[in-house]
Design a protein around this motif. Sequence first.
Motif, PDB file in Angstrom:
ATOM      1  N   SER A  12      43.124  56.413  47.332  1.00 57.94           N
ATOM      2  CA  SER A  12      43.263  56.178  48.722  1.00 57.94           C
ATOM      3  C   SER A  12      42.217  55.160  48.944  1.00 57.94           C
ATOM      4  O   SER A  12      42.382  54.663  49.978  1.00 57.94           O
ATOM      5  CB  SER A  12      42.778  57.550  49.140  1.00 57.94           C
ATOM      6  N   ASN A  13      41.107  54.932  48.257  1.00 57.41           N
ATOM      7  CA  ASN A  13      40.153  54.129  48.903  1.00 57.41           C
ATOM      8  C   ASN A  13      39.962  52.998  47.973  1.00 57.41           C
ATOM      9  O   ASN A  13      38.791  52.252  48.342  1.00 57.41           O
ATOM     10  CB  ASN A  13      38.765  54.788  48.774  1.00 57.41           C
ATOM     11  N   GLU A  14      41.029  52.491  47.328  1.00 58.23           N
ATOM     12  CA  GLU A  14      40.859  51.345  46.462  1.00 58.23           C
ATOM     13  C   GLU A  14      41.898  50.252  46.931  1.00 58.23           C
ATOM     14  O   GLU A  14      43.082  50.602  47.086  1.00 58.23           O
ATOM     15  CB  GLU A  14      40.826  51.588  45.077  1.00 58.23           C
ATOM     16  N   VAL A  15      41.619  48.897  46.855  1.00 58.89           N
ATOM     17  CA  VAL A  15      42.471  47.992  47.073  1.00 58.89           C
ATOM     18  C   VAL A  15      42.271  47.130  45.734  1.00 58.89           C
ATOM     19  O   VAL A  15      41.374  46.829  45.286  1.00 58.89           O
ATOM     20  CB  VAL A  15      42.335  47.051  48.541  1.00 58.89           C
ATOM     21  N   GLU A  16      43.275  46.326  45.491  1.00 57.91           N
ATOM     22  CA  GLU A  16      43.531  45.296  44.566  1.00 57.91           C
ATOM     23  C   GLU A  16      43.398  43.869  45.443  1.00 57.91           C
ATOM     24  O   GLU A  16      43.920  43.638  46.308  1.00 57.91           O
ATOM     25  CB  GLU A  16      44.472  45.166  43.466  1.00 57.91           C
ATOM     26  N   ALA A  17      42.627  42.996  44.744  1.00 52.47           N
ATOM     27  CA  ALA A  17      42.776  41.419  45.283  1.00 52.47           C
ATOM     28  C   ALA A  17      42.945  40.491  44.124  1.00 52.47           C
ATOM     29  O   ALA A  17      42.238  40.624  43.025  1.00 52.47           O
ATOM     30  CB  ALA A  17      41.438  41.177  45.845  1.00 52.47           C
ATOM     31  N   LYS A  18      44.180  39.842  44.289  1.00 51.55           N
ATOM     32  CA  LYS A  18      44.364  38.825  43.079  1.00 51.55           C
ATOM     33  C   LYS A  18      43.906  37.469  43.443  1.00 51.55           C
ATOM     34  O   LYS A  18      44.210  36.711  44.643  1.00 51.55           O
ATOM     35  CB  LYS A  18      45.845  38.702  43.046  1.00 51.55           C
ATOM     36  N   PHE A  19      43.279  36.784  42.472  1.00 47.02           N
ATOM     37  CA  PHE A  19      42.517  35.526  42.615  1.00 47.02           C
ATOM     38  C   PHE A  19      42.735  34.660  41.487  1.00 47.02           C
ATOM     39  O   PHE A  19      42.470  35.161  40.117  1.00 47.02           O
ATOM     40  CB  PHE A  19      40.976  35.539  43.100  1.00 47.02           C
ATOM     41  N   VAL A  20      42.777  33.513  41.823  1.00 47.16           N
ATOM     42  CA  VAL A  20      43.116  32.487  40.407  1.00 47.16           C
ATOM     43  C   VAL A  20      41.953  31.731  40.135  1.00 47.16           C
ATOM     44  O   VAL A  20      41.249  31.250  41.065  1.00 47.16           O
ATOM     45  CB  VAL A  20      44.359  31.566  40.701  1.00 47.16           C
ATOM     46  N   ILE A  21      41.498  31.619  38.952  1.00 51.29           N
ATOM     47  CA  ILE A  21      40.642  30.625  38.501  1.00 51.29           C
ATOM     48  C   ILE A  21      41.598  29.422  38.127  1.00 51.29           C
ATOM     49  O   ILE A  21      42.434  29.476  37.260  1.00 51.29           O
ATOM     50  CB  ILE A  21      39.627  30.893  37.470  1.00 51.29           C
ATOM     51  N   ALA A  22      41.731  28.319  38.694  1.00 49.07           N
ATOM     52  CA  ALA A  22      42.626  27.148  38.374  1.00 49.07           C
ATOM     53  C   ALA A  22      42.463  26.575  37.011  1.00 49.07           C
ATOM     54  O   ALA A  22      41.055  26.526  36.658  1.00 49.07           O
ATOM     55  CB  ALA A  22      42.699  26.065  39.618  1.00 49.07           C
ATOM     56  N   VAL A  23      43.369  25.942  36.372  1.00 45.08           N
ATOM     57  CA  VAL A  23      43.127  25.260  35.047  1.00 45.08           C
ATOM     58  C   VAL A  23      42.085  23.958  35.359  1.00 45.08           C
ATOM     59  O   VAL A  23      41.828  23.474  36.425  1.00 45.08           O
ATOM     60  CB  VAL A  23      44.575  24.608  34.899  1.00 45.08           C
ATOM     61  N   ASP A  24      41.262  24.056  34.558  1.00 50.58           N
ATOM     62  CA  ASP A  24      40.003  23.079  34.726  1.00 50.58           C
ATOM     63  C   ASP A  24      38.947  23.445  35.701  1.00 50.58           C
ATOM     64  O   ASP A  24      38.244  22.589  35.897  1.00 50.58           O
ATOM     65  CB  ASP A  24      40.552  21.692  34.570  1.00 50.58           C
ATOM     66  N   ASP A  25      39.034  24.597  36.057  1.00 44.76           N
ATOM     67  CA  ASP A  25      38.063  25.042  37.139  1.00 44.76           C
ATOM     68  C   ASP A  25      37.252  26.292  36.429  1.00 44.76           C
ATOM     69  O   ASP A  25      37.613  26.875  35.427  1.00 44.76           O
ATOM     70  CB  ASP A  25      38.650  25.444  38.389  1.00 44.76           C
ATOM     71  N   ASP A  26      36.415  26.592  37.241  1.00 48.60           N
ATOM     72  CA  ASP A  26      35.509  27.883  36.608  1.00 48.60           C
ATOM     73  C   ASP A  26      35.064  29.080  37.446  1.00 48.60           C
ATOM     74  O   ASP A  26      34.490  29.997  37.381  1.00 48.60           O
ATOM     75  CB  ASP A  26      34.038  27.327  35.838  1.00 48.60           C
ATOM     76  N   GLN A  27      35.856  28.951  38.760  1.00 45.89           N
ATOM     77  CA  GLN A  27      35.507  29.921  40.001  1.00 45.89           C
ATOM     78  C   GLN A  27      36.712  30.249  40.549  1.00 45.89           C
ATOM     79  O   GLN A  27      37.691  29.687  40.909  1.00 45.89           O
ATOM     80  CB  GLN A  27      34.568  29.258  40.651  1.00 45.89           C
TER      81      GLN A  27
END
Length: 127
Positions: A12-27
């Motif tokens: 009930s109290n959690e969510v997921e967040a999808k984020f990408v570190i792009a090729v040749d990037d570090d964040q």
Amino acid sequence: MTNNLNPVHNISNEVEAKFVIAVDDDQTEAVNMGGRVLTGIYMPDSWTTASLTFLASRDGTNFVPMFDSGGTEVAITAAASAFVAISPTAWFGALRYLKVRSGTSASPVAQGADRTLILVLADPSGK
């Protein structure tokens, strides 16, 4: 800046967040924490070997490396195809915006391909 927050079913109290570190990037792009705390990260199937560190911001634009009260950069060991459990401590609860970095501030690690990380964020009030 998108949030990409999706409710995690049956929790009930959690969510997921999808984020990408792009090729040749570090964040990743910035995560608006929305008053939530980071409780875990699902790692992608492929990962260029590196620990995870974090950058914090109060305005979503200016980010600084995250250090603990002892002056050590906050780092978490990560591996491909794994779930990294994170104890929701006070330093994550105080964040407004967060970025996840591959490697450390002194030695960032560019990923060899796009890598999708799924962050699990929980409402500390239990709502």
